[in-house]
Design a protein around this motif. Structure first.
Motif, PDB file in Angstrom:
ATOM      1  N   ILE A 124       0.858  -1.182   0.000  1.00 32.14           N
ATOM      2  CA  ILE A 124       0.000   0.000   0.000  1.00 32.14           C
ATOM      3  C   ILE A 124       0.896   1.234   0.000  1.00 32.14           C
ATOM      4  N   LEU A 125       0.733   2.079  -1.013  1.00 29.03           N
ATOM      5  CA  LEU A 125       1.602   3.235  -1.187  1.00 29.03           C
ATOM      6  C   LEU A 125       0.839   4.522  -0.920  1.00 29.03           C
ATOM      7  N   LEU A 126       1.485   5.447  -0.233  1.00 30.18           N
ATOM      8  CA  LEU A 126       0.907   6.754   0.075  1.00 30.18           C
ATOM      9  C   LEU A 126       1.743   7.823  -0.608  1.00 30.18           C
ATOM     10  N   PRO A 127       1.126   8.668  -1.442  1.00 34.70           N
ATOM     11  CA  PRO A 127       1.895   9.741  -2.088  1.00 34.70           C
ATOM     12  C   PRO A 127       2.502  10.665  -1.038  1.00 34.70           C
ATOM     13  N   PRO A 128       3.783  10.996  -1.173  1.00 27.70           N
ATOM     14  CA  PRO A 128       4.421  11.894  -0.204  1.00 27.70           C
ATOM     15  C   PRO A 128       4.138  13.357  -0.545  1.00 27.70           C
ATOM     16  N   GLY A 129       3.609  14.107   0.386  1.00 29.63           N
ATOM     17  CA  GLY A 129       3.438  15.538   0.181  1.00 29.63           C
ATOM     18  C   GLY A 129       2.084  15.923  -0.374  1.00 29.63           C
ATOM     19  N   ASN A 130       1.600  17.084   0.047  1.00 23.70           N
ATOM     20  CA  ASN A 130       0.282  17.566  -0.373  1.00 23.70           C
ATOM     21  C   ASN A 130       0.262  18.109  -1.787  1.00 23.70           C
ATOM     22  N   ASP A 131       1.435  18.325  -2.375  1.00 20.29           N
ATOM     23  CA  ASP A 131       1.469  18.863  -3.734  1.00 20.29           C
ATOM     24  C   ASP A 131       1.164  17.802  -4.771  1.00 20.29           C
ATOM     25  N   ILE A 132       1.191  16.532  -4.383  1.00 23.22           N
ATOM     26  CA  ILE A 132       0.891  15.422  -5.293  1.00 23.22           C
ATOM     27  C   ILE A 132      -0.602  15.142  -5.241  1.00 23.22           C
ATOM     28  N   LEU A 133      -1.298  15.425  -6.340  1.00 24.00           N
ATOM     29  CA  LEU A 133      -2.736  15.177  -6.404  1.00 24.00           C
ATOM     30  C   LEU A 133      -3.014  13.988  -7.314  1.00 24.00           C
ATOM     31  N   LEU A 134      -3.766  13.032  -6.794  1.00 24.10           N
ATOM     32  CA  LEU A 134      -4.116  11.810  -7.527  1.00 24.10           C
ATOM     33  C   LEU A 134      -5.540  11.433  -7.190  1.00 24.10           C
ATOM     34  N   GLU A 135      -6.315  11.039  -8.203  1.00 27.29           N
ATOM     35  CA  GLU A 135      -7.620  10.433  -7.958  1.00 27.29           C
ATOM     36  C   GLU A 135      -7.766   9.239  -8.892  1.00 27.29           C
ATOM     37  N   GLY A 136      -8.352   8.154  -8.371  1.00 31.87           N
ATOM     38  CA  GLY A 136      -8.391   6.891  -9.098  1.00 31.87           C
ATOM     39  C   GLY A 136      -9.118   6.930 -10.420  1.00 31.87           C
ATOM     40  N   GLY A 137     -10.111   7.821 -10.568  1.00 26.55           N
ATOM     41  CA  GLY A 137     -10.823   7.912 -11.828  1.00 26.55           C
ATOM     42  C   GLY A 137      -9.965   8.408 -12.973  1.00 26.55           C
ATOM     43  N   ASP A 138      -8.806   8.986 -12.638  1.00 25.67           N
ATOM     44  CA  ASP A 138      -7.887   9.485 -13.657  1.00 25.67           C
ATOM     45  C   ASP A 138      -6.835   8.465 -14.062  1.00 25.67           C
ATOM     46  N   ILE A 139      -6.875   7.264 -13.488  1.00 29.94           N
ATOM     47  CA  ILE A 139      -5.797   6.304 -13.721  1.00 29.94           C
ATOM     48  C   ILE A 139      -6.376   5.011 -14.281  1.00 29.94           C
ATOM     49  N   LEU A 140      -5.883   4.590 -15.442  1.00 23.34           N
ATOM     50  CA  LEU A 140      -6.304   3.339 -16.073  1.00 23.34           C
ATOM     51  C   LEU A 140      -5.074   2.501 -16.370  1.00 23.34           C
ATOM     52  N   VAL A 141      -5.122   1.238 -15.988  1.00 24.37           N
ATOM     53  CA  VAL A 141      -4.016   0.301 -16.195  1.00 24.37           C
ATOM     54  C   VAL A 141      -4.430  -0.678 -17.284  1.00 24.37           C
ATOM     55  N   ASP A 142      -3.677  -0.699 -18.401  1.00 21.02           N
ATOM     56  CA  ASP A 142      -4.096  -1.551 -19.505  1.00 21.02           C
ATOM     57  C   ASP A 142      -2.943  -1.804 -20.475  1.00 21.02           C
ATOM     58  N   LYS A 143      -2.757  -3.072 -20.831  1.00 18.18           N
ATOM     59  CA  LYS A 143      -1.816  -3.481 -21.883  1.00 18.18           C
ATOM     60  C   LYS A 143      -0.405  -2.959 -21.641  1.00 18.18           C
ATOM     61  N   GLY A 144       0.054  -3.047 -20.404  1.00 20.05           N
ATOM     62  CA  GLY A 144       1.397  -2.607 -20.076  1.00 20.05           C
ATOM     63  C   GLY A 144       1.545  -1.117 -19.878  1.00 20.05           C
ATOM     64  N   ASN A 145       0.437  -0.391 -19.924  1.00 21.42           N
ATOM     65  CA  ASN A 145       0.462   1.064 -19.780  1.00 21.42           C
ATOM     66  C   ASN A 145      -0.286   1.505 -18.533  1.00 21.42           C
ATOM     67  N   ILE A 146       0.128   2.628 -18.004  1.00 19.60           N
ATOM     68  CA  ILE A 146      -0.670   3.338 -17.005  1.00 19.60           C
ATOM     69  C   ILE A 146      -1.016   4.686 -17.623  1.00 19.60           C
ATOM     70  N   PHE A 147      -2.300   4.857 -17.955  1.00 19.96           N
ATOM     71  CA  PHE A 147      -2.782   6.115 -18.500  1.00 19.96           C
ATOM     72  C   PHE A 147      -3.177   7.020 -17.339  1.00 19.96           C
ATOM     73  N   VAL A 148      -2.628   8.216 -17.317  1.00 17.91           N
ATOM     74  CA  VAL A 148      -2.879   9.139 -16.207  1.00 17.91           C
ATOM     75  C   VAL A 148      -3.506  10.413 -16.758  1.00 17.91           C
ATOM     76  N   GLY A 149      -4.770  10.636 -16.423  1.00 18.54           N
ATOM     77  CA  GLY A 149      -5.444  11.853 -16.840  1.00 18.54           C
ATOM     78  C   GLY A 149      -4.972  13.026 -16.006  1.00 18.54           C
ATOM     79  N   ILE A 150      -4.552  14.077 -16.665  1.00 18.32           N
ATOM     80  CA  ILE A 150      -4.066  15.271 -15.973  1.00 18.32           C
ATOM     81  C   ILE A 150      -5.038  16.405 -16.265  1.00 18.32           C
ATOM     82  N   SER A 151      -5.733  16.837 -15.224  1.00 15.14           N
ATOM     83  CA  SER A 151      -6.663  17.960 -15.369  1.00 15.14           C
ATOM     84  C   SER A 151      -6.922  18.556 -13.997  1.00 15.14           C
TER      85      SER A 151
END
Length: 291
Positions: A124-151
């Motif tokens: 279980i990984l926790l992003p270090p620091g409040n400047d790192i913003l992540l939400e699961g709906g922006d992340i898709l794992v597929d075919k060897g890729n991690i697609f990360v939506g940036i908005s």
């Protein structure tokens, strides 16, 4: 099935956390309007209950182990969309660092479930620091890729964190999405792009600032128009490569029919209450195991 495992969006779903409708808006004083859809009006528990129970039943009927978050408390008024709380990548789980204050405590409802899961330690990984913003709906794992939506909900610092952690095992792809202030109702990446079947993807091209080349090259598109996107036609959940659950809604019907044409079984369920808060089937699920 107690080990985190997710490498493809359409691998067979074995274990999943779905949204909790019980306790929704238990105390109106804590309700925070966090997206455009909620401004149109919020559902009540009586509307949510039958839809979530039917969703749970259909998942279990397909052999999926379904978990529901524990009740956090009246100050967390909305536990409907656990997708944003975190994301299973490979055999690890990444906790999100969420933008809206009212959502940050939702994680407490899933702690007992993810704490019982195993994986390559630290699992279980926790992003270090409040400047790192992540939400699961922006992340898709597929075919060897991690697609990360940036908005508006995931930033470049979030992308950099994921690349640092997973860059030796996955190809990280930044996907720049058009946000609400650009006139596009794209809250997360999974509102504009979602792999389905064996090689297809539901895609709303206008939701991108620019479609990455790998999405153009690797997927056969089922294009979504603005009206369909507004009803979250992209936001289906894959049970496996051959089966998805999608909304039984007139503005999703064409998309459902297009998926059927390419050999995908579409289980169409009434699901109107949760989408009124901004999330449909993918948003309302947090896969722990796809195998």
């Amino acid at each position: 099935m107690n080990t985190f495992h997710q490498y493809n969006e359409t691998d067979p779903l074995k274990k999943v956390i779905i949204g909790r409708y019980q306790g929704y808006r238990a105390e109106e004083a804590y309700v925070e309007i966090v997206n455009e859809e909620q401004k149109k009006g919020l559902p009540d528990v009586q509307e949510l209950g039958p839809e979530f129970e039917s969703f749970k039943h259909h998942l279990e009927a397909r052999g999926v182990e379904v978990l529901v978050p524990q009740y956090v408390g009246k100050f967390v008024y909305d536990q409907l969309t656990p997708r944003d709380i975190g994301i299973t990548i490979g055999n690890k789980f990444v906790m999100s660092n969420m933008v809206n204050q009212s959502r940050r405590y939702e994680a407490a409802g899933i702690f007992p479930m993810i704490n019982n899961m195993k994986g390559e330690e630290p699992a279980i990984l926790l992003p270090p620091g409040n400047d790192i913003l992540l939400e699961g709906g922006d992340i898709l794992v597929d075919k060897g890729n991690i697609f990360v939506g940036i908005s508006q909900r995931t930033n470049e610092a979030g992308f950099d964190f994921l690349e640092e952690v997973f860059g030796d095992r996955f190809n990280l792809v930044p996907v720049y999405c058009r946000s609400l202030d650009e006139g596009k109702n794209v809250l997360h990446l999974d509102c504009t792009f979602n792999p389905v079947g064996r090689q297809h993807a539901l895609i709303y091209p206008d939701g991108f600032r620019e479609v990455p080349g790998i999405i153009k090259d690797e997927y056969q598109w089922i294009e979504i128009n603005a009206e369909e996107q507004a009803e979250l036609a992209t936001n289906v959940i894959s049970i496996n490569q051959d089966t998805v659950i999608s909304r039984d809604h007139k503005k999703c019907q064409r998309v459902n029919d297009e998926m059927k044409k390419v050999g995908i079984e579409v289980i169409e369920l009434p699901f109107d209450a949760a989408p009124a808060t901004g999330g449909s089937f993918r948003c309302c699920t947090l896969p722990l195991v796809r195998a």
